[in-house]
Write a protein that holds these residues in place. Structure first.
Motif, PDB file in Angstrom:
ATOM      1  N   UNK A  82       0.848  -1.180   0.000  1.00  0.00           N
ATOM      2  CA  UNK A  82       0.000   0.000   0.000  1.00  0.00           C
ATOM      3  C   UNK A  82       0.889   1.238   0.000  1.00  0.00           C
ATOM      4  N   UNK A  83       0.550   2.236  -0.789  1.00  0.00           N
ATOM      5  CA  UNK A  83       1.269   3.499  -0.746  1.00  0.00           C
ATOM      6  C   UNK A  83       0.750   4.283   0.451  1.00  0.00           C
ATOM      7  N   UNK A  84       1.604   4.437   1.466  1.00  0.00           N
ATOM      8  CA  UNK A  84       1.164   4.897   2.781  1.00  0.00           C
ATOM      9  C   UNK A  84       0.441   6.241   2.749  1.00  0.00           C
ATOM     10  N   UNK A 247      12.571   1.471   1.898  1.00  0.00           N
ATOM     11  CA  UNK A 247      11.390   2.115   1.317  1.00  0.00           C
ATOM     12  C   UNK A 247      10.072   1.530   1.796  1.00  0.00           C
ATOM     13  N   UNK A 248      10.109   0.760   2.879  1.00  0.00           N
ATOM     14  CA  UNK A 248       8.853   0.168   3.299  1.00  0.00           C
ATOM     15  C   UNK A 248       8.846  -0.376   4.711  1.00  0.00           C
ATOM     16  N   UNK A 249       7.654  -0.367   5.301  1.00  0.00           N
ATOM     17  CA  UNK A 249       7.391  -1.014   6.584  1.00  0.00           C
ATOM     18  C   UNK A 249       6.676  -2.327   6.266  1.00  0.00           C
ATOM     19  N   UNK A 283       7.917   4.948   1.970  1.00  0.00           N
ATOM     20  CA  UNK A 283       6.812   5.122   1.024  1.00  0.00           C
ATOM     21  C   UNK A 283       5.725   4.046   1.076  1.00  0.00           C
ATOM     22  N   UNK A 284       6.123   2.802   1.414  1.00  0.00           N
ATOM     23  CA  UNK A 284       5.174   1.695   1.274  1.00  0.00           C
ATOM     24  C   UNK A 284       4.942   0.958   2.587  1.00  0.00           C
ATOM     25  N   UNK A 285       3.749   0.361   2.666  1.00  0.00           N
ATOM     26  CA  UNK A 285       3.399  -0.514   3.780  1.00  0.00           C
ATOM     27  C   UNK A 285       3.029  -1.875   3.212  1.00  0.00           C
TER      28      UNK A 285
END
Length: 443
Positions: A82-84, A247-249, A283-285
């Motif tokens: 998902x784009x946070x 770039x992500x969680x 940026x992303x989840x």
């Protein structure tokens, strides 16, 4: 033996021990051998390298890393993200956060705080018309709660509960283990003897290389494996296990005290993790795998807008719309393949015939290069990687593969030969991680 890699170079490498392609029972539809994946293990993976793997369909469980063959598995696992900053919470998700905040603060605190710290007309109007995700998830945290002196009691106004959330290293503690075992035995009905501290540590404390070492002493962007710990009145009530990548969680696991099950910690933790991504500029989840045929997994699709990784092209396609409609009709979908097949009827027929023929073979006995596993490099593509000079760790020193006795005579497409084993690993890791990794075979 003299290593050809110095200490600094070695620290920047990820190490992989190939375990090969295997069939296992499916935890979702319960078939005995319906799930097929390629496996490798590691105790040393850099967060950036893991991110590259996730974006090629990989996930990890402790030190075990795996990439499923979606085309030959009963319940295909699709990577989603998902784009946070674009997240739009649904009414039920907003309600879950607001319910929790009201519970933590308590009706008496809310009533007195409204009198002692009244909101402006603009604040009230904004709250009614706009849901502030960041403000909502932090509203009831004790460090953010307003505590004016109450003229009635001459004391600071206190909420009903002291709620605190901390991001900590993925270390083992007795409190974490006790909470985890209570969750597994109560929610998942597992036998208490199944989990010992060593199992918990392997599953949830053996993660990616973490930095900075001490989060309290650095403003550096956090990377690696972490535990987000929720405490209520000093008691640990939930732990969200997270992999933080450049770039992500990435959500790994959430366990909580079953006594608080009514508060929907699945929703609360997801929204807090999306907020973490926004605040810390990830940026992303990533919510992990999405299994369209599993009803319990469908909730992930309600956190929108979600995108699904195409298993063949590695492009990201919106879950809603065309992709969801096709997943309703068949378990394996690659939109890039469908679009290619649609160019000519002949191409589509050939691909269908190929898929039918593949379904009849015993995949565990074959070379990975003959399986046509989606998203895996072909034999020719692996040959172009210069496998001869891939690094091999032997007794603490690095050597090149070509230094192995008989290496040049070994067949690359034989899954029983050392070269075949190494070639399959390279094919599944992909060119980016291949260049920044080394192999462990004999230690």
């Amino acid at each position: 033996m003299v290593s050809i890699v110095d200490a600094e170079q070695a620290r920047n490498l990820s190490l992989f021990r190939p375990l090969g392609y295997q069939r296992n029972s499916c935890g979702y539809c319960k078939s005995d051998d319906g799930s097929a994946s390629y496996y490798t293990s590691s105790v040393s993976v850099r967060p950036a390298h893991y991110e590259a793997l996730v974006n090629r369909g990989w996930r990890r469980s402790g030190t075990l890393y795996y990439k499923q063959n979606l085309q030959r598995s009963c319940c295909p696992h699709y990577t989603m993200r998902l784009e946070a900053v674009d997240f739009k919470p649904r009414k039920d998700q907003r309600k879950a956060v607001n319910r929790w905040n009201k519970f933590v603060l308590g009706p008496e605190y809310i009533r007195r705080a409204a009198y002692l710290c009244p909101k402006t007309r603009e604040e009230k109007k904004s709250r009614k018309s706009h849901f502030d995700l960041l403000g909502a998830v932090h509203e009831a945290e004790y460090s953010n709660v307003k505590r004016p002196i109450d003229p009635k009691t001459k004391k600071y106004l206190e909420p009903a509960h002291r709620f605190e959330v901390n991001l900590e290293g993925d270390s083992l503690s007795q409190a974490k283990f006790d909470l985890f075992r209570k969750y597994q035995t109560t929610v998942h009905k597992e036998d208490v003897s199944k989990w010992q501290t060593k199992d918990f540590k392997r599953f949830l404390c053996s993660g990616l290389t973490r930095s900075p070492a001490d989060p309290k002493k650095s403003d550096e962007k956090k990377l690696g494996s972490w535990h987000q710990c929720y405490r209520l009145d000093g008691k640990l009530i939930a732990v969200a296990v997270l992999d933080l990548m450049p770039n992500g969680v990435s959500s790994v696991y959430i366990f909580y005290d079953p006594d608080y099950e009514q508060w929907e910690f699945g929703k609360l933790s997801a929204m807090r993790e999306i907020a973490l991504a926004v605040e810390a500029q990830y940026p992303y989840y990533y919510m992990g795998y999405y299994i369209h045929t599993c009803q319990k997994m469908r909730y992930k699709g309600t956190f929108k807008p979600q995108y699904i990784l195409d298993p063949e092209s590695y492009a990201w396609d919106p879950l809603d719309g065309e992709l969801a409609q096709k997943l309703d009709t068949r378990p394996y979908v690659s939109l890039s393949r469908d679009r290619q097949a649609a160019t000519t009827t002949t191409t589509a027929e050939k691909m269908s015939e190929s898929d039918s023929a593949d379904a009849e073979i015993n995949d565990e006995d074959m070379s990975l290069f003959d399986l046509h596993m989606p998203g895996v490099l072909t034999l020719d593509e692996v040959k172009a990687l210069d496998l001869d000079h891939w690094l091999l760790l032997v007794h603490g020193s690095f050597v090149h593969m070509i230094d192995l006795v008989g290496w040049e005579r070994m067949p690359m497409d034989n899954p029983q030969s050392v070269k075949g084993i190494v070639a399959e690993l390279a094919a599944v890791l992909g060119p980016e991680v291949f260049k920044q990794s080394a192999v462990v075979l004999f230690d």
